[in-house]
Write an enzyme that holds these catalytic residues in place. Sequence first.
Site, PDB file in Angstrom:
ATOM      1  N   GLU A  46      17.127   2.129 -29.796  1.00 14.80           N
ATOM      2  CA  GLU A  46      17.317   3.415 -30.483  1.00 14.80           C
ATOM      3  C   GLU A  46      16.329   3.581 -31.647  1.00 14.80           C
ATOM      4  O   GLU A  46      16.009   2.612 -32.338  1.00 14.80           O
ATOM      5  CB  GLU A  46      18.749   3.476 -31.024  1.00 14.80           C
ATOM      6  CG  GLU A  46      19.107   4.749 -31.773  1.00 14.80           C
ATOM      7  CD  GLU A  46      20.495   4.729 -32.384  1.00 14.80           C
ATOM      8  OE1 GLU A  46      20.982   5.802 -32.778  1.00 14.80           O
ATOM      9  OE2 GLU A  46      21.105   3.631 -32.469  1.00 14.80           O
ATOM     10  N   LYS A  57      21.729  12.479 -28.600  1.00 12.80           N
ATOM     11  CA  LYS A  57      22.948  11.767 -28.990  1.00 12.80           C
ATOM     12  C   LYS A  57      24.072  12.737 -29.329  1.00 12.80           C
ATOM     13  O   LYS A  57      23.934  13.598 -30.201  1.00 12.80           O
ATOM     14  CB  LYS A  57      22.641  10.872 -30.187  1.00 12.80           C
ATOM     15  CG  LYS A  57      23.764   9.915 -30.585  1.00 12.80           C
ATOM     16  CD  LYS A  57      23.283   8.985 -31.690  1.00 12.80           C
ATOM     17  CE  LYS A  57      24.308   7.930 -32.056  1.00 12.80           C
ATOM     18  NZ  LYS A  57      23.796   7.004 -33.098  1.00 12.80           N
ATOM     19  N   CYS A 112      24.060   4.284 -28.715  1.00 10.99           N
ATOM     20  CA  CYS A 112      24.784   3.560 -29.759  1.00 10.99           C
ATOM     21  C   CYS A 112      26.250   3.985 -29.915  1.00 10.99           C
ATOM     22  O   CYS A 112      27.094   3.616 -29.103  1.00 10.99           O
ATOM     23  CB  CYS A 112      24.004   3.683 -31.069  1.00 10.99           C
ATOM     24  SG  CYS A 112      24.317   2.327 -32.247  1.00 10.99           S
TER      25      CYS A 112
END
Length: 262
Positions: free
Chosen positions: A44, A113, A147
């Site tokens: 990331e 995200k 994540c």
Amino acid sequence: MTKWKVTCIQHDVIFGDPEANYVRMEERIDRAMQSNPDVLVLPELWTTGYDLTRLDEIADKEARRTKAFLADLSRRYRVHLVGGSIAQRTPAGVFNTLLVYDREGLPAAEYRKAHLFKLMDEHLYLQAGEQKGLFELGGVRGAGVICYDIRFPEWIRVHAASGADILFVAAEWPLSRLAHWRALLIARAIENQCWVVACNRSGSDPSNVFAGHSMIVGPWGEIVAEAGEEDEFLTADLDMDEVARARGRIPVFEDRRPELYR
């Protein structure tokens, strides 16, 4: 039958220095290709790290540079590239965006995200995405998330129920919550009966120490490969037919009752 050799490039990210990070990533990809993987996976925010307060200055405008960079490398090395995520500056704000390219250098996915981590102030500097991370590479159905997304099993299930047989995770997960990282990845693999390939970063920044421990987990929940805390190439061979076998042994998807899950 599809068998893949997958390599996660776990490495430290130079805080707030895209120029240095592009150079370092190209070197790392060149080295990783010595084992001839079918798929490379990056972590990331590998161009900037968590230098959130400077994203308006250092984020990649419309991700143009990174898209050209990843397309060139995937085409040059004839490798599928799950290109981790980068800070993408747009007129609507900055997004944490995961980019995927096939071995022809053609774009396969662009996922922003969906879940922003307020404990690291992401919501103050980033915009949340709203689209799924589904894609196909070489006939294999996959999905990419970033994540904090793995703490939302309903979001991961949406992708598995939509046909994903492999989940790719790009992360900058901290060492202080390593136990959660390992447990969540195993749980996501077991409940969705899919492969999970999770590439975390190593090293530290001014505020965090990161866990490393990139992992590759099979659809029965077994850890096939796990890195340590330092820079590492984590490689494993994946038999995609394992997904169908796992789902045949316990038919979770057939037994779901989605009309109750509201």
